[in-house]
Write a protein that holds these residues in place. Structure first.
Motif, short mmCIF file in Angstrom:
data_model
loop_
_atom_site.label_atom_id
_atom_site.label_comp_id
_atom_site.label_asym_id
_atom_site.label_seq_id
_atom_site.Cartn_x
_atom_site.Cartn_y
_atom_site.Cartn_z
N GLY A 72 4.79 -58.58 -45.94
CA GLY A 72 3.37 -58.89 -45.78
C GLY A 72 2.94 -59.94 -46.78
O GLY A 72 3.77 -60.70 -47.30
N LEU A 73 1.66 -59.97 -47.05
CA LEU A 73 1.13 -61.02 -47.93
C LEU A 73 1.48 -60.76 -49.39
O LEU A 73 1.37 -59.62 -49.88
CB LEU A 73 -0.39 -61.11 -47.79
N LEU A 74 1.85 -61.84 -50.05
CA LEU A 74 2.18 -61.77 -51.47
C LEU A 74 0.99 -61.25 -52.29
O LEU A 74 1.16 -60.44 -53.19
CB LEU A 74 2.61 -63.17 -51.94
N VAL A 75 -0.21 -61.73 -51.97
CA VAL A 75 -1.37 -61.31 -52.78
C VAL A 75 -1.65 -59.81 -52.61
O VAL A 75 -2.13 -59.16 -53.54
CB VAL A 75 -2.64 -62.14 -52.47
N ASP A 76 -1.32 -59.25 -51.44
CA ASP A 76 -1.52 -57.81 -51.27
C ASP A 76 -0.53 -57.03 -52.13
O ASP A 76 -0.88 -56.01 -52.73
CB ASP A 76 -1.36 -57.42 -49.78
N MET A 102 0.09 -73.25 -50.84
CA MET A 102 0.24 -71.81 -51.05
C MET A 102 -0.68 -71.29 -52.14
O MET A 102 -1.33 -70.27 -52.00
CB MET A 102 1.70 -71.48 -51.43
N ASN A 106 -3.55 -68.63 -51.48
CA ASN A 106 -3.50 -67.36 -52.20
C ASN A 106 -4.77 -67.15 -53.03
O ASN A 106 -5.28 -66.04 -53.11
CB ASN A 106 -2.25 -67.30 -53.10
N LEU A 109 -7.50 -66.10 -50.72
CA LEU A 109 -7.32 -64.70 -50.30
C LEU A 109 -7.61 -63.72 -51.44
O LEU A 109 -8.11 -62.62 -51.21
CB LEU A 109 -5.87 -64.49 -49.81
#
Ligand code: PNS
Length: 161
Positions: A72-76, A102, A106, A109
């Motif tokens: 999934g998303l890196l920030v999550d 990116m 990010n 987000l």
């Protein structure tokens, strides 16, 4: 700031350039998670478990470094782990555009999470996982440009074992 940083990547496979960034990042941040992305758009040569094993083997004994993977998303993942810093290595100018996109996406987000760039050392700036795989595929010598555990794995992979 809790001092936790994440160094994310495909690590397909880990190179000496990555290892150099990890060693330098851990001198700056009290704790570092090396995070293997499992859902990259590129089709990885090595499975998630193989990539994690090579990293574990190559970073054996390095303190304050944790090795993990995420989907999934890196920030999550960063939020889940409570990290506010993402570390990325920059080689040549050609890396910049993608990294710029990116980092901004990010930040959009997750405004509380900052991306920090570290310049790759002079002796590593030309190394990429892609070129390493190609050289190894044609039986070229990759010692020094990848950790020994990775070199062995590449040799085994090319021999079909
Ligand atoms: O080693 P790489 O391939 O340059 O690493 C890229 C990576 C894995 C850090 C990036 O693709 C990523 O963060 N993927 C997870 C999905 C995600 O968060 N995508 C949005 C980034 S703007």
């Amino acid at each position: 700031m809790n001092g936790l940083a994440i160094y994310p990547g495909s690590f397909d496979p880990l190179t000496s350039g990555h290892v150099d960034i990890i060693h330098r990042a851990v001198e700056i941040f009290p704790r570092l998670i090396v995070a293997v992305a499992t859902n990259v758009r590129k089709h990885p040569t090595f499975s998630e478990e193989e990539r994690l094993d090579m990293i574990r083997e190559s970073l054996k004994g390095l303190e304050r470094v944790e090795i993990d993977s995420f989907t999934g998303l890196l920030v999550d993942f960063a939020k889940e782990r409570g990290a506010k810093v993402l570390v990325r290595g920059l080689r040549a100018l050609s890396d910049f555009e993608n990294e710029f996109q990116m980092a901004h996406m990010n930040r959009r987000l997750a405004p509380g999470i900052e991306t920090i760039f570290m310049m790759t050392s002079q002796e590593h700036f030309y190394i990429s996982s892609q070129t390493v795989k190609e050289v190894a595929h044609f039986d070229g010598d990759v010692s020094g440009v990848v950790p020994d555990a990775v070199r062995k794995k590449l040799t085994a992979y090319n021999k079909g074992s």
